[in-house]
Design a protein around this motif. Structure first.
Motif, PDB file in Angstrom:
ATOM      1  N   GLY A  26      -2.455   0.277  19.553  1.00  0.00           N
ATOM      2  CA  GLY A  26      -2.239   0.501  18.128  1.00  0.00           C
ATOM      3  C   GLY A  26      -1.165   1.537  17.872  1.00  0.00           C
ATOM      4  N   ALA A  27      -1.154   2.611  18.671  1.00  0.00           N
ATOM      5  CA  ALA A  27      -0.154   3.662  18.495  1.00  0.00           C
ATOM      6  C   ALA A  27       1.252   3.126  18.736  1.00  0.00           C
ATOM      7  CB  ALA A  27      -0.451   4.822  19.439  1.00  0.00           C
ATOM      8  N   LEU A  28       1.420   2.272  19.741  1.00  0.00           N
ATOM      9  CA  LEU A  28       2.734   1.670  19.990  1.00  0.00           C
ATOM     10  C   LEU A  28       3.164   0.817  18.812  1.00  0.00           C
ATOM     11  CD1 LEU A  28       2.357   0.589  23.749  1.00  0.00           C
ATOM     12  CD2 LEU A  28       3.463   2.637  22.845  1.00  0.00           C
ATOM     13  N   LYS A  29       2.246   0.030  18.262  1.00  0.00           N
ATOM     14  CA  LYS A  29       2.560  -0.778  17.079  1.00  0.00           C
ATOM     15  C   LYS A  29       2.933   0.102  15.896  1.00  0.00           C
ATOM     16  CE  LYS A  29       0.217  -4.315  15.759  1.00  0.00           C
ATOM     17  NZ  LYS A  29      -0.925  -5.181  15.336  1.00  0.00           N
TER      18      LYS A  29
ATOM     19  N   ALA B 239      -9.955   6.636  18.361  1.00  0.00           N
ATOM     20  CA  ALA B 239      -9.247   6.809  17.093  1.00  0.00           C
ATOM     21  C   ALA B 239      -7.767   7.052  17.329  1.00  0.00           C
ATOM     22  CB  ALA B 239      -9.851   7.963  16.300  1.00  0.00           C
ATOM     23  N   ILE B 240      -6.965   6.520  16.428  1.00  0.00           N
ATOM     24  CA  ILE B 240      -5.552   6.870  16.316  1.00  0.00           C
ATOM     25  C   ILE B 240      -5.458   7.768  15.090  1.00  0.00           C
ATOM     26  CG2 ILE B 240      -3.199   5.996  16.038  1.00  0.00           C
ATOM     27  CD1 ILE B 240      -4.376   3.196  16.857  1.00  0.00           C
ATOM     28  N   VAL B 241      -4.960   8.987  15.283  1.00  0.00           N
ATOM     29  CA  VAL B 241      -4.847   9.932  14.170  1.00  0.00           C
ATOM     30  C   VAL B 241      -3.363  10.231  13.966  1.00  0.00           C
ATOM     31  CG1 VAL B 241      -5.747  12.049  13.162  1.00  0.00           C
ATOM     32  CG2 VAL B 241      -7.018  10.925  15.006  1.00  0.00           C
ATOM     33  N   THR B 242      -2.869  10.006  12.775  1.00  0.00           N
ATOM     34  CA  THR B 242      -1.451  10.172  12.509  1.00  0.00           C
ATOM     35  C   THR B 242      -1.243  10.815  11.145  1.00  0.00           C
ATOM     36  OG1 THR B 242       0.686   9.008  12.513  1.00  0.00           O
ATOM     37  CG2 THR B 242      -1.178   7.837  11.550  1.00  0.00           C
ATOM     38  N   THR B 243       0.006  10.916  10.725  1.00  0.00           N
ATOM     39  CA  THR B 243       0.306  11.506   9.424  1.00  0.00           C
ATOM     40  C   THR B 243       0.159  10.449   8.337  1.00  0.00           C
ATOM     41  OG1 THR B 243       2.663  10.976   9.544  1.00  0.00           O
ATOM     42  CG2 THR B 243       1.960  13.072  10.511  1.00  0.00           C
ATOM     43  N   ARG B 244      -0.075  10.916   7.136  1.00  0.00           N
ATOM     44  CA  ARG B 244      -0.157   9.989   6.005  1.00  0.00           C
ATOM     45  C   ARG B 244       1.183   9.282   5.800  1.00  0.00           C
ATOM     46  NH1 ARG B 244      -3.584   6.963   4.670  1.00  0.00           N
ATOM     47  NH2 ARG B 244      -5.098   8.659   4.934  1.00  0.00           N
ATOM     48  N   GLU B 245       2.296   9.975   6.118  1.00  0.00           N
ATOM     49  CA  GLU B 245       3.625   9.372   5.957  1.00  0.00           C
ATOM     50  C   GLU B 245       3.790   8.174   6.887  1.00  0.00           C
ATOM     51  OE1 GLU B 245       8.376  10.526   6.483  1.00  0.00           O
ATOM     52  OE2 GLU B 245       6.818  11.971   7.021  1.00  0.00           O
TER      53      GLU B 245
ATOM     54  N   PHE C  22      -4.207  -5.099   6.002  1.00  0.00           N
ATOM     55  CA  PHE C  22      -4.685  -5.467   7.332  1.00  0.00           C
ATOM     56  C   PHE C  22      -3.521  -5.585   8.317  1.00  0.00           C
ATOM     57  CE2 PHE C  22      -8.393  -7.443   4.962  1.00  0.00           C
ATOM     58  CZ  PHE C  22      -9.312  -6.498   5.402  1.00  0.00           C
ATOM     59  N   ALA C  23      -2.505  -4.728   8.145  1.00  0.00           N
ATOM     60  CA  ALA C  23      -1.357  -4.755   9.066  1.00  0.00           C
ATOM     61  C   ALA C  23      -1.781  -4.506  10.505  1.00  0.00           C
ATOM     62  CB  ALA C  23      -0.316  -3.721   8.635  1.00  0.00           C
ATOM     63  N   HIS C  24      -2.887  -3.799  10.666  1.00  0.00           N
ATOM     64  CA  HIS C  24      -3.514  -3.641  11.980  1.00  0.00           C
ATOM     65  C   HIS C  24      -5.009  -3.534  11.721  1.00  0.00           C
ATOM     66  CE1 HIS C  24      -3.675  -2.862  16.234  1.00  0.00           C
ATOM     67  NE2 HIS C  24      -4.353  -1.735  16.057  1.00  0.00           N
TER      68      HIS C  24
END
Length: 460
Positions: A130-133, A276-282, A295-297
């Motif tokens: 998921g992170a790579l996507k 979990a994948i944790v990222t920025t809101r941006e 549902f992009a992922h």
């Protein structure tokens, strides 16, 4: 029904190896039998496993880092029982669950910087996929840079950013545009990023295969390079996160904030798979940028209520029992104790790690008699020597450990974070004894491992 299953489990404990040989993975059964790891564990609590003969084994493997809080922690078990009894409306799919929102809120609180957008997964490798996507979609760039000796999982996308040939073979061609660089080499990283066409640099903050620790300036330098060339940083903390290294997240040792953080393993408490994948809101907003792309992922089981409850309860245990601090203290004791043994035993060349993620490196001895046996053993099989450490640790001292990777001559330990001084003293005394035997050229350790090499060669 549930009582009947538990009764059948108890009745059939002795059949574990037979069932796996017939229906699951017979080659793994053979491996365990050859190295003497076929103990058939029947129960577990805290830092100890109990085998079919009632022998207690100190678990310094912790399910490859799953059991940071120890095995069968009563608080997590109680929370899961309560969640089942509550008959929650889990996985409605066309609705939202409050437990997943609560866990996402908690992860946003404990992760560094402005990481606050959460996508839940079922495993570490799914998190990496998921992170790579996410990085490719948000950056619009398809190239990914990764490190030598990296291990990010064994699904095809994650495997594409594994640099180890033993995992890649029979799977080529893999994902295009994946570029390996040496770990701890900022010049090589800048050369790979210089074109400005790389979507992400993915790394394990502390590498699991071999327990390689970044140099003091490496991750800060990598952060600067990624910012300069418009590349996202993905920190894979599937194994080294959640207190394992003596900080809640290993990146905190070097004061950097990645753009995407991947966690799993220990978040489960050892009960229900969760990641979990944790990222920025941006970044998140660049992927899920419209109602049509909500549902992009996605996945089916990622937000199931039992996994969410396990995650929340696990974090409660980590915080309330001060396990992150205990990891730093116990790990410091082990590393200091093992470094003293490097002065005593010539084949133990280095001890490295953070907290309770520790690698013990062995190297060719200088004394002629030991050197000849070392070379003979490595000529037979590059992975044999470390069995001279791990096998007697289990057979003689009832301590479970692992070889850190193919051809590395490294033994790795990942104890539960709740171990105490008694456990540390037991391990250090056991290592002293095992190393003493390994340095006796006519001792039983060399004969055992040479015989193992011969048996392996005959059956391969």
């Amino acid at each position: 029904m549930s009582t009947e299953i538990v009764e059948k489990y108890q009745e059939r404990l002795a059949e574990a190896y037979t069932l796996h040989r017939k229906f699951v993975n017979p080659q793994f059964v053979r491996v365990l039998e050859v190295i003497g790891y076929d103990r058939n564990y029947v129960s577990a609590e805290g830092a100890y496993l109990t085998d079919a003969n009632g022998v207690k084994v100190l678990d310094f493997l912790a399910g490859f880092g799953v059991y940071n809080i120890g095995r069968n922690h009563p608080h997590v078990a109680r929370v899961l029982h309560d969640t089942i009894d509550a008959k929650t409306a889990s996985l409605v799919q066309m609705d939202l669950g409050v437990l997943s929102g609560m866990l996402a809120e908690k992860l946003a609180e404990i992760t560094p910087g402005n990481l606050e957008a959460v996508f839940f997964t079922n495993s570490g490798t799914e998190g990496v996929e998921g992170a790579l996507k996410f990085a490719r979609q948000a950056s619009g760039k398809h190239k990914i840079v990764h490190c030598h000796h990296a291990f990010h999982g064994l699904t095809l996308g994650a495997l594409s950013v594994n640099a180890n040939p033993e995992f890649r073979e029979r799977n080529e061609p893999l994902l295009p545009g994946c570029i390996p660089v040496p770990f701890n080499d900022l010049d090589a990283l800048e050369e790979a990023l210089r074109g400005g066409d790389v979507g992400a640099f993915i790394f394990e903050t502390v590498q699991g295969k071999g327990v390689f620790v970044p140099d003091d300036d490496y991750l800060k330098g990598a952060r600067e390079l990624c910012d300069r060339y418009g590349t996202y940083m993905i920190a894979d903390e599937v194994q080294c996160g959640l207190g394992r290294t003596g900080k809640m997240f290993a990146v905190e040792h070097w004061g950097i904030v990645p753009d995407i953080l991947v966690i799993s393993k220990a978040l489960s408490g050892g009960f229900i798979p969760v990641g979990a994948i944790v990222t920025t809101r941006e970044i998140h907003g660049k992927i899920f940028d419209s109602m049509e792309r909500c549902f992009a992922h996605s996945n089916t089981f990622g937000q199931n209520d039992l996994a969410m409850a396990a995650g929340l309860a696990t974090i409660e245990v980590l915080e309330k029992e001060n396990l992150v601090e205990n990891s730093a203290r116990m790990g410091g004791r082990i590393i200091a104790g093992m470094q003293k043994l490097t002065e005593k035993y010539e084949m133990l060349s280095e001890v490295r790690g953070k907290g309770l993620m520790i690698g013990m490196q062995f190297a060719e001895p200088k004394s002629m008699a030991l050197k000849a046996s070392w070379k003979l053993l490595h000529k037979m099989n590059n992975d044999l020597f470390c069995q001279m450490i791990t096998m007697p640790l289990l057979e003689k001292h009832n301590i479970l450990s692992q070889v850190a990777g193919h051809g590395l001559d490294t033994v790795k330990i990942l104890p539960p974070l709740m171990i105490n001084d008694v456990d540390v003293d037991k391990f250090l005394a056991a290592m002293d004894d095992v190393l003493k035997e390994a340095h006796k050229i006519t001792g039983s350790a060399w004969k055992t491992v040479k015989d193992l090499g011969i048996r392996t060669a005959r059956t391969s």
